[in-house]
Scaffold this active site. Structure first.
Site, PDB file in Angstrom:
ATOM      1  N   ASN A  15    -112.591  62.096   3.251  1.00 32.43           N
ATOM      2  CA  ASN A  15    -113.562  62.587   4.232  1.00 32.43           C
ATOM      3  C   ASN A  15    -113.258  63.995   4.741  1.00 32.43           C
ATOM      4  O   ASN A  15    -113.883  64.458   5.692  1.00 32.43           O
ATOM      5  CB  ASN A  15    -113.652  61.622   5.415  1.00 32.43           C
ATOM      6  CG  ASN A  15    -113.999  60.225   4.974  1.00 32.43           C
ATOM      7  OD1 ASN A  15    -113.150  59.342   4.994  1.00 32.43           O
ATOM      8  ND2 ASN A  15    -115.223  60.015   4.527  1.00 32.43           N
ATOM      9  N   ILE A  23    -114.619  68.325   7.950  1.00 32.45           N
ATOM     10  CA  ILE A  23    -114.588  66.871   8.096  1.00 32.45           C
ATOM     11  C   ILE A  23    -115.996  66.281   8.072  1.00 32.45           C
ATOM     12  O   ILE A  23    -116.912  66.848   8.656  1.00 32.45           O
ATOM     13  CB  ILE A  23    -113.946  66.498   9.450  1.00 32.45           C
ATOM     14  CG1 ILE A  23    -112.533  67.057   9.532  1.00 32.45           C
ATOM     15  CG2 ILE A  23    -113.931  65.000   9.670  1.00 32.45           C
ATOM     16  CD1 ILE A  23    -112.019  67.117  10.937  1.00 32.45           C
ATOM     17  N   CYS A  24    -116.120  65.130   7.419  1.00 34.46           N
ATOM     18  CA  CYS A  24    -117.360  64.357   7.506  1.00 34.46           C
ATOM     19  C   CYS A  24    -117.112  63.276   8.558  1.00 34.46           C
ATOM     20  O   CYS A  24    -116.476  62.260   8.283  1.00 34.46           O
ATOM     21  CB  CYS A  24    -117.696  63.725   6.157  1.00 34.46           C
ATOM     22  SG  CYS A  24    -119.198  62.738   6.242  1.00 34.46           S
ATOM     23  N   LEU A  25    -117.561  63.553   9.770  1.00 41.79           N
ATOM     24  CA  LEU A  25    -117.355  62.643  10.896  1.00 41.79           C
ATOM     25  C   LEU A  25    -118.721  62.385  11.541  1.00 41.79           C
ATOM     26  O   LEU A  25    -119.269  63.265  12.213  1.00 41.79           O
ATOM     27  CB  LEU A  25    -116.381  63.280  11.897  1.00 41.79           C
ATOM     28  CG  LEU A  25    -115.908  62.427  13.060  1.00 41.79           C
ATOM     29  CD1 LEU A  25    -115.143  61.190  12.561  1.00 41.79           C
ATOM     30  CD2 LEU A  25    -115.017  63.249  13.988  1.00 41.79           C
ATOM     31  N   GLU A  44    -119.117  57.756   2.915  1.00 41.76           N
ATOM     32  CA  GLU A  44    -119.571  59.114   3.255  1.00 41.76           C
ATOM     33  C   GLU A  44    -118.485  60.139   2.928  1.00 41.76           C
ATOM     34  O   GLU A  44    -118.027  60.852   3.812  1.00 41.76           O
ATOM     35  CB  GLU A  44    -119.942  59.197   4.737  1.00 41.76           C
ATOM     36  CG  GLU A  44    -121.103  58.301   5.120  1.00 41.76           C
ATOM     37  CD  GLU A  44    -121.461  58.427   6.582  1.00 41.76           C
ATOM     38  OE1 GLU A  44    -122.286  59.300   6.882  1.00 41.76           O
ATOM     39  OE2 GLU A  44    -120.913  57.675   7.399  1.00 41.76           O
TER      40      GLU A  44
END
EC number: 2.3.2.23
Length: 153
Positions: A78, A85-87, A119
């Site tokens: 992620n 970052i994919c948050l 994701e």
């Protein structure tokens, strides 16, 4: 103005009572809208070291989310090679102005400890984690030991 007032208050609150997974939280001397922190994950393989973060707040905060970037390399599905970052909590479509930075940092800590393979930013690492979790953990541990920051005592 509103952004800096809220950011200062949130920074003070976090510095008074820091969560166990966060150290060295501070703001830039010249810009309170830029924070630096050290993330201390507690789950393997990331628990062996710590990771520097840069948290940038837009002038429109809290109406726009902060941006978080790892400034220490991390082997994680992620987080991309540039530390982005994919948050979900800070994505434009999910962001809520009532969300506090402490909640964002908690979500980040959970994500680091438990990668979200649904994701990913790095599909190759998500695939490896799915298909060969032991090899993923071995690679992540080696990468963490090589690039991570020593944990404070």
């Amino acid at each position: 103005m509103m952004a800096s007032m809220r950011v200062v208050k949130e920074l003070e609150d976090l510095q008074k009572k820091p969560p166990p997974y966060l150290r060295n939280l501070s703001s830039d001397d010249a810009n309170v809208l830029v924070w630096h922190a050290l993330l201390l994950p507690d789950q393997p393989p990331y628990h062996l070291k710590a990771f520097n973060l840069r948290i940038s707040f837009p002038p429109e905060y809290p109406f726009k989310p902060p941006m978080i970037k790892f400034t220490t390399k991390i082997y994680h599905p992620n987080v991309d090679e540039n530390g982005q970052i994919c948050l979900p909590i800070i994505s434009s479509e999910n962001w809520k102005p009532c969300t506090k930075t402490c909640q964002v940092l908690e979500a980040l800590n959970v994500l680091v400890n438990r990668p979200n393979i649904r994701e990913p930013l790095r599909m190759d690492l998500a695939d490896l984690l799915t298909q060969n979790p032991e090899l993923f953990r071995k690679n992540a541990e080696e990468f963490t030991l090589r690039f991570g920051v020593d944990r404070p005592s």
